[in-house]
Write a protein that holds these residues in place. Sequence first.
Motif, PDB file in Angstrom:
ATOM      1  N   LEU A 259      -9.886  -5.212  -4.844  1.00 17.42           N
ATOM      2  CA  LEU A 259     -10.274  -3.801  -4.832  1.00 17.42           C
ATOM      3  C   LEU A 259     -11.724  -3.637  -5.275  1.00 17.42           C
ATOM      4  O   LEU A 259     -12.458  -2.810  -4.741  1.00 17.42           O
ATOM      5  CB  LEU A 259      -9.348  -2.998  -5.737  1.00 17.42           C
TER       6      LEU A 259
ATOM      7  N   ASP B  98      -9.408  -1.361   0.187  1.00 15.32           N
ATOM      8  CA  ASP B  98      -8.774  -0.113  -0.247  1.00 15.32           C
ATOM      9  C   ASP B  98      -7.329  -0.320  -0.679  1.00 15.32           C
ATOM     10  O   ASP B  98      -6.769   0.506  -1.399  1.00 15.32           O
ATOM     11  CB  ASP B  98      -8.842   0.929   0.875  1.00 15.32           C
ATOM     12  N   ASP B  99      -6.720  -1.409  -0.239  1.00 17.02           N
ATOM     13  CA  ASP B  99      -5.389  -1.789  -0.710  1.00 17.02           C
ATOM     14  C   ASP B  99      -5.131  -3.212  -0.238  1.00 17.02           C
ATOM     15  O   ASP B  99      -5.820  -3.720   0.660  1.00 17.02           O
ATOM     16  CB  ASP B  99      -4.307  -0.844  -0.164  1.00 17.02           C
TER      17      ASP B  99
ATOM     18  N   LEU C 184       2.153  -2.863   2.935  1.00 14.74           N
ATOM     19  CA  LEU C 184       1.042  -1.937   3.152  1.00 14.74           C
ATOM     20  C   LEU C 184       1.382  -0.834   4.147  1.00 14.74           C
ATOM     21  O   LEU C 184       0.544   0.022   4.425  1.00 14.74           O
ATOM     22  CB  LEU C 184      -0.185  -2.709   3.648  1.00 14.74           C
TER      23      LEU C 184
ATOM     24  N   HIS D 114       0.006   3.425   6.633  1.00 20.10           N
ATOM     25  CA  HIS D 114      -0.059   3.221   5.188  1.00 20.10           C
ATOM     26  C   HIS D 114       0.499   4.459   4.484  1.00 20.10           C
ATOM     27  O   HIS D 114       0.262   5.588   4.936  1.00 20.10           O
ATOM     28  CB  HIS D 114      -1.514   2.978   4.775  1.00 20.10           C
TER      29      HIS D 114
END
Length: 308
Positions: A3, A8-9, A118, A129
């Motif tokens: 991160l 972003d994930d 995700l 997502h």
Amino acid sequence: MCLEVGADDLGLVDIDRESLQKEREGILCVYPLTRSIISIIVVNNRENIQSPARYVANEEFHHTGDKISSVAREILRRLNQLGIRGVVVNKGWPMALDRYPGKIWDVSHKIMAVEAGLGHMGMNRLVLHPKFGSCIQLESILINRVLSEYDRPLEENPCIDCNLCAAVCPTGAITKDQPFDFMACITHTYRDNYVGFQNLVEAMVTSKDMAEYRTHFDDRETALMWQSLMFRMSYRCSYCMAVCPAGEDVKQDYLNNKKDHVERILKPLRDRPERVYVTAGSKAESRAKQNPCKEVRVVPSMVRTPPQ
């Protein structure tokens, strides 16, 4: 760390899980020492993707694609410093086109993302997502270590069954009660990719003069192909990503005012004057002809027996 670098994930997947049985051969072909997969996402700017000016959307796809590739490489560089080795897989192109028309990729980023928790596949065949919805790009990093913990697929699919992707799809590739029509989608959306280029070459080789050539590719089509060759590929559609209201960042706004979402995002794309590329006699041809805003352009099938 991921991160901090710019993902972003992310999620972590072990290569030995049963659900990856069909994917394992391709993964190990790319990196035989793979023990784990790191799946990461980077978010597109949603308003760029929603714009009827599709060149704006195309630039967003390419810019975010470059970013996620850089992020993945920086993650791997930092892992290298910890003694962990691995491979960053291509986010998309280039691929193993020497296998065409068979499977030209070894690692399926969508499957890795689903396994990593995700998101899940929506009706539009995009990974949705739970927070960012459809406007994401995917990347996979193969590493040579077994990790202490792994992620699992989400229990709930973020798709809210709004059917907007089916409503906006110019080729009918997405329908509520039928399987996704991959060929209808790719024939149009990827027109300025390899198959369209192959048609271009054939037109140039077989046409006796420019007048005949222009019956296959007029000046607008030639210009778009030139642009894809010079500045990277132009995607003709991706409307399903643009209209999708899945994900916490956008879902509530849609539920609060569905009419505004349809008027502001769906209708400008659905009613956008453009050519839609289809194969003769296909369901896509029938669907495209139902929209008076679209000019139907029949092209050869993208899957043909290669010459011996």
